[in-house]
Design a protein around this motif. Structure first.
Motif: not given
Ligand SMILES: [Zn+2]
Length: 316
Positions: A191, A195, A198, A224, A227
């Motif tokens: 992730a 991203n 983030s 993030v 999630s």
């Protein structure tokens, strides 16, 4: 009578003398050596240390990996290879001169939660521990499920995603490969790449992101990181839905290091469970955090040693 529980982990060995009421009267901890001879030596030493000055009448070793109970050995243990194949009863029993039994570590921890923790008010409990891997244990009608060879209750190695990531056991898509602390770390690193702006992405640019970092960033509000935990919780819920359908437990207790995240993982797990499991089981079960923390292994092992009549049923 008091008994000794020994929790043999990949990084440390914890031994304790435990009273029938679940009080830890003496404790010893040692780093886990990764050679078979030293491992046996340190286990024997830890038992000797806690016994000193305490009356005890039995010992249970809680060991990581797949147990072959009739031979009192561990067949496969990805996080502690040194323990594989050691005839534990034969090597350790004569050194300590006490009745000795061997149990899978998560089964012992499940028994600890059943006797003294999250499951102490019920007769039907499933337990999962989310750490480097995922350990599991099942108690049905007050009896620990061990299966024909003592290797039952390996809930972490149930396949939940046919083409999912490789698990430490060699299979693909085990619950462990999708919802353990290790899986959180892996998902977080992926992730972070997607991203980079983030908080998670910025941390990943500086150093390797670990499971515990994700919880901290999620609590600070990084979407993030949140999630990542949400997806982990969904996979946990998929696993739980199957277990709830099979075992119809009153409580599903979840422990282990990854539970630092608490409801950030459990809330999505409960939602997924609700979608996938069937009534009446899904309406009965309470998914909750385990309450004993890392002591569950020592407490449960000692309680099992006290019941070392081969029945593994409730009662002293
Ligand atoms: Zn597996």
């Amino acid at each position: 009578m008091n008994a000794v529980g020994v929790d043999v982990g990949g990084t440390k060995i914890a031994a304790g003398v435990v009273s029938p009421a679940g009080e830890i009267l003496a404790e010893a901890r040692h780093p886990t050596p990764h050679s078979p001879e030293k491992l046996v030596e340190v286990i024997v030493r830890a038992i000797g240390e806690v016994r000193d000055g305490n009356e005890v009448d039995g010992v249970c070793l809680a060991v990581p990996g797949f147990v072959l109970a009739p031979e009192d050995r561990v067949v496969f243990s990805p996080n502690l290879r040194a323990i594989e194949g050691i005839p534990l009863k034969e090597k350790i029993g004569p050194e300590i001169g006490l009745p000795l039994i061997i149990e899978n570590d998560a089964n012992a921890a499940a028994w600890g939660e059943f006797r003294f923790g999250a499951g102490s008010e019920v007769d039907h409990l499933i337990f999962l521990t989310l750490g480097t891997g995922i350990g599991g244990g099942v108690i049905s009608h007050g009896v620990l499920l061990r299966g024909a060879q003592g290797s039952g209750g390996e809930l972490g190695h149930v396949t939940v995603h046919a083409t999912g990531p490789r698990c430490a056991c060699g299979n693909r898509g085990c619950l462990e490969a999708l919802a353990s602390g290790t899986a959180i770390g892996r998902r977080a690193r992926e992730a972070a790449v997607e991203n980079p702006g983030s908080a998670l992405g910025r941390l990943a640019a500086r150093r390797k992101v670990l499971g515990e970092d994700v919880t901290e960033l999620a609590r600070d509000g990084d979407g993030v990181a949140l999630s990542v935990l949400e997806e982990t919780g969904r996979w946990l819920g998929i696993g739980l839905a199957g277990f709830v359908n099979i075992f119809n437990p009153e409580v599903a207790a979840v422990g282990g290091g990854a539970m630092e995240a608490g409801d950030l993982i459990l809330a999505p797990a409960r939602r997924e469970l609700r979608l996938r499991a069937r009534p009446p089981s899904r309406d009965l079960v309470e998914v909750q955090a385990a309450t004993l923390g890392p002591a569950s292994g020592v407490l449960g092992a000692a309680a099992l040693a006290r019941n070392a009549d081969g029945q593994y049923a409730l009662g002293d």
